[in-house]
Design an enzyme around this catalytic site. Structure first.
Site, PDB file in Angstrom:
ATOM      1  N   GLU A   1      -8.266 -40.032   7.855  1.00  0.00           N
ATOM      2  CA  GLU A   1      -8.718 -40.291   9.125  1.00  0.00           C
ATOM      3  C   GLU A   1      -7.786 -39.483  10.190  1.00  0.00           C
ATOM      4  O   GLU A   1      -8.319 -38.347  10.722  1.00  0.00           O
ATOM      5  CB  GLU A   1      -8.510 -41.926   9.699  1.00  0.00           C
ATOM      6  CG  GLU A   1      -9.019 -42.062  11.012  1.00  0.00           C
ATOM      7  CD  GLU A   1      -8.803 -43.812  11.481  1.00  0.00           C
ATOM      8  OE1 GLU A   1      -7.842 -44.201  10.630  1.00  0.00           O
ATOM      9  OE2 GLU A   1      -9.273 -44.131  12.225  1.00  0.00           O
TER      10      GLU A   1
ATOM     11  N   ASP B   1     -14.372 -50.659  14.461  1.00  0.00           N
ATOM     12  CA  ASP B   1     -14.181 -51.830  15.293  1.00  0.00           C
ATOM     13  C   ASP B   1     -14.929 -51.747  16.455  1.00  0.00           C
ATOM     14  O   ASP B   1     -14.438 -51.353  17.599  1.00  0.00           O
ATOM     15  CB  ASP B   1     -12.618 -51.525  15.531  1.00  0.00           C
ATOM     16  CG  ASP B   1     -11.513 -51.287  14.317  1.00  0.00           C
ATOM     17  OD1 ASP B   1     -11.276 -52.659  13.817  1.00  0.00           O
ATOM     18  OD2 ASP B   1     -11.296 -50.499  13.988  1.00  0.00           O
TER      19      ASP B   1
HETATM   20  N1  HPA Z   1      -7.920 -47.084  10.567  1.00  0.00           N
HETATM   21  C1  HPA Z   1      -7.073 -47.786  10.028  1.00  0.00           C
HETATM   22  N2  HPA Z   1      -6.725 -49.034  10.139  1.00  0.00           N
HETATM   23  C2  HPA Z   1      -7.703 -49.664  10.723  1.00  0.00           C
HETATM   24  C3  HPA Z   1      -8.588 -49.143  11.405  1.00  0.00           C
HETATM   25  C4  HPA Z   1      -8.801 -47.689  11.530  1.00  0.00           C
HETATM   26  O1  HPA Z   1      -9.759 -46.981  12.149  1.00  0.00           O
HETATM   27  N3  HPA Z   1      -9.409 -50.174  11.970  1.00  0.00           N
HETATM   28  C5  HPA Z   1      -8.764 -51.529  11.787  1.00  0.00           C
HETATM   29  N4  HPA Z   1      -7.661 -51.142  11.189  1.00  0.00           N
HETATM   30 ZN    ZN Z   2     -11.420 -48.668   9.583  1.00  0.00          ZN
END
Ligand code: HPA
Ligand code: ZN
Length: 316
Positions: A197, A276
């Site tokens: 990510e 989220d």
């Molecule tokens: N990335 C990492 N941790 C998380 C995320 C995310 O997008 N959403 C909630 N915890």
């Molecule tokens: Zn996530």
């Protein structure tokens, strides 16, 4: 096209229950539990939903989760999300929850599992939404604490279908969690992990080779490594991509720069998810809409994305 996208049957494979906590419910639970909030009202909380990166979002997300105290709170949270699923033709969901976010505040694991589990059961029976819960470890905390969390959860082995890894990515590579994932695998638990990510492609390699995950959550930075892309295609490893999240957390500068459709066209098994939704401005269908509006997604591509999501399920 929006109506057509809404009507597509789809699965959601990357959704944090704590991240589906809408400001209205957050304020209601704060009042119910006597929790003081740093925002005077719902509008000012929504005004705070502006993040420069993953960590800025996480700081707010953990603060918001503090209003969740009782089994009933976790039931209400999960039920509100399941109603959205029905509304959006999400026929199957595999949501994450972060036990450590709650047990570290003194909320018993039993209360968390009871509330979520009861709502998921009711969702199956009353809404026709099938599901399987994923227990996710917080990677910004030491592996020993993840191991304790796993041990504490094993007596409730039937309450969840897999383990995951989330929270702050950079500086917390998957290799730090190899032993806890080994232990989970020895118990017959499948694994997934957030990787690629904000973190580099190496983290995706580690998640595959060391944690032996069957899906990668996010994974969009795989595009920087042609050998990795070849492997993802060859082994048909699903990526649970979250377009609106990626824009809000500035992984891509604008939706028109998002790589999900290029990955799809290259043969990577990508899926669309909301991550989220309360914090990023949309549930699954709003993510599909954004791909149509900004990337010109065709019906064929949308159908392939939805089919991938149904195919990449862990739970039946
Ligand atoms: N990335 C990492 N941790 C998380 C995320 C995310 O997008 N959403 C909630 N915890
Ligand atoms: Zn996530």
């Amino acid at each position: 096209m929006h109506e057509w996208l809404n009507a597509l049957p789809k699965a959601e494979l990357h959704l944090h229950l704590e991240g589906s906590l809408e400001p209205e419910l957050l304020f209601l639970l704060a009042a119910r539990n006597g929790v003081a909030l740093p925002w005077p009202d719902v509008e000012s909380l929504r005004g705070a939903y502006d993040y420069g990166n993953l960590q800025e979002f996480l700081d707010l997300y953990y603060l918001g989760a503090d209003v969740l105290r009782t089994a009933q709170d976790f039931y209400d949270l999960t039920w509100a999300y399941l109603l959205k699923c029905r509304e959006q033709n999400v026929v199957h969901t595999e949501p994450f929850f972060d036990p450590q976010t709650h047990t570290d505040r003194g909320v018993p694991l039993e209360a968390v599992l009871e509330g979520i589990g009861q709502a998921l059961d009711d969702g199956r029976r009353q809404l026709g939404v099938s599901s399987g819960l994923i227990l996710s470890f917080l990677r910004h905390l030491p592996e020993a604490q993840a191991m304790q969390t796993l041990e504490a959860a094993l007596p409730y082995r039937d309450a969840f279908i897999a383990v995951g890894l989330d929270s702050s990515e950079k500086g917390f590579p998957p290799r730090l969690f190899q032993r806890v994932f080994d232990r989970a695998r020895a118990e017959g638990l499948p694994a997934v992990a957030h990787a690629g990510e904000e973190g580099p492609p190496e983290y995706i390699w580690e998640a595959l080779d060391l944690l032996k995950v069957r899906r990668i959550d996010h994974g969009v930075r795989a595009a920087e490594d042609p050998r990795l892309i070849a492997r993802l295609i060859d082994e048909q490893i699903p990526l649970t991509v979250c377009p609106l999240s990626n824009i809000r957390l500035r992984v891509f500068e604008h939706m028109r720069h998002h790589n999900i459709l290029s990955l799809l066209d290259a043969g990577v098994k990508v899926t669309v998810n909301s991550d989220d939704p309360a914090y990023f401005g949309g549930y699954v269908n709003e993510n599909f809409h954004a791909l149509y509006e900004h990337l010109g997604m065709t019906r064929g591509q949308a159908r392939a994305l939805a089919d991938n999501s149904l195919d990449a399920r862990i739970a039946g």
